[in-house]
Design a protein around this motif. Structure first.
Motif, PDB file in Angstrom:
ATOM      1  N   LYS A 180      48.926  48.272  42.290  1.00 26.82           N
ATOM      2  CA  LYS A 180      49.076  48.989  41.020  1.00 26.82           C
ATOM      3  C   LYS A 180      50.550  48.976  40.692  1.00 26.82           C
ATOM      4  O   LYS A 180      51.365  48.499  41.465  1.00 26.82           O
ATOM      5  CB  LYS A 180      48.527  50.414  41.125  1.00 26.82           C
ATOM      6  N   TRP A 236      51.323  56.116  37.128  1.00 31.16           N
ATOM      7  CA  TRP A 236      50.874  54.767  37.508  1.00 31.16           C
ATOM      8  C   TRP A 236      50.650  53.937  36.251  1.00 31.16           C
ATOM      9  O   TRP A 236      50.325  54.459  35.196  1.00 31.16           O
ATOM     10  CB  TRP A 236      49.583  54.824  38.320  1.00 31.16           C
ATOM     11  N   ASP A 255      49.171  49.797  34.848  1.00 33.17           N
ATOM     12  CA  ASP A 255      48.498  48.548  35.207  1.00 33.17           C
ATOM     13  C   ASP A 255      49.539  47.551  35.701  1.00 33.17           C
ATOM     14  O   ASP A 255      50.693  47.558  35.251  1.00 33.17           O
ATOM     15  CB  ASP A 255      47.769  47.978  33.992  1.00 33.17           C
TER      16      ASP A 255
END
Length: 190
Positions: free
Chosen positions: A162, A176, A178
């Motif tokens: 990630k 977080w 992509d």
């Protein structure tokens, strides 16, 4: 949805294992496999149950994913004791035909009072267990994933991939992002 997106495998975790037979039916109905599975340390101590769940779901590698936050800043001796328990659990599960490993977060890269990191203690004490490296968590632990891959790459049997969002972004996703939409240096790591 996952199958339609082209995924063939997923990784289960403790909360999904209440009814392994029903979960297996759902996986089969959607063409999904679960080659690895997360089991908390308390679950792993119930060896017959974990073996039953893993065999029902077709799990090949059992992964211990976490310990409670109050244990993050243990002494070196406590980390060694924990790593010894992981080694013993690993021997049991590998004797049953499974792979066995540890999944990291950030706290394993915070130096202990002795100057070592819990990750070093785990890998150097439990020498026969695998490592499911969560690369972005290594970075969040303020360590360089490339250094760990260089030193322990032969122990890495699975990877969580990630990205870390730029500062102030994706706050609803705990920061977080992509892969490719964050700050991780993926090209260099790959």
């Amino acid at each position: 949805l996952l199958a339609r997106l082209g995924y063939a495998g997923v990784e289960g975790y403790g909360g999904l294992y209440a009814d392994p037979a029903a979960l297996r039916r759902d996986l089969d109905a959607n063409g999904l496999a679960t080659p690895t599975g997360h089991f908390g340390i308390d679950q792993l101590r119930d060896k017959p149950r974990v073996v039953e769940i893993a065999r029902t779901l077709g799990i090949n590698t059992v992964i211990c994913p976490f310990i409670a936050q109050e244990s993050w800043k243990q002494s070196d001796a406590e980390w060694v004791s924990f790593a010894q328990e992981l080694a013993e659990l690993g021997k049991f599960y590998t004797d049953q035909g499974f792979g066995f490993g540890w999944h990291n977060h950030h706290f394993e890269f915070w130096p202990t009072e002795g100057g070592r990191t819990p990750m070093e203690i785990i890998l150097e004490t439990a020498t026969d267990i695998d490592w499911e490296m969560d690369v972005a968590w290594v970075t969040r632990g303020e360590s360089n994933p490339a250094d760990w891959i260089e030193k322990y790459g032969q122990r890495i049997t699975a990877v969580h991939v990630k990205d870390i969002a730029p500062e102030g972004e994706a706050t609803d996703e705990d920061g977080w992002a992509d892969v490719g939409h964050g700050t991780m240096g993926w090209n260099a790591l790959l």
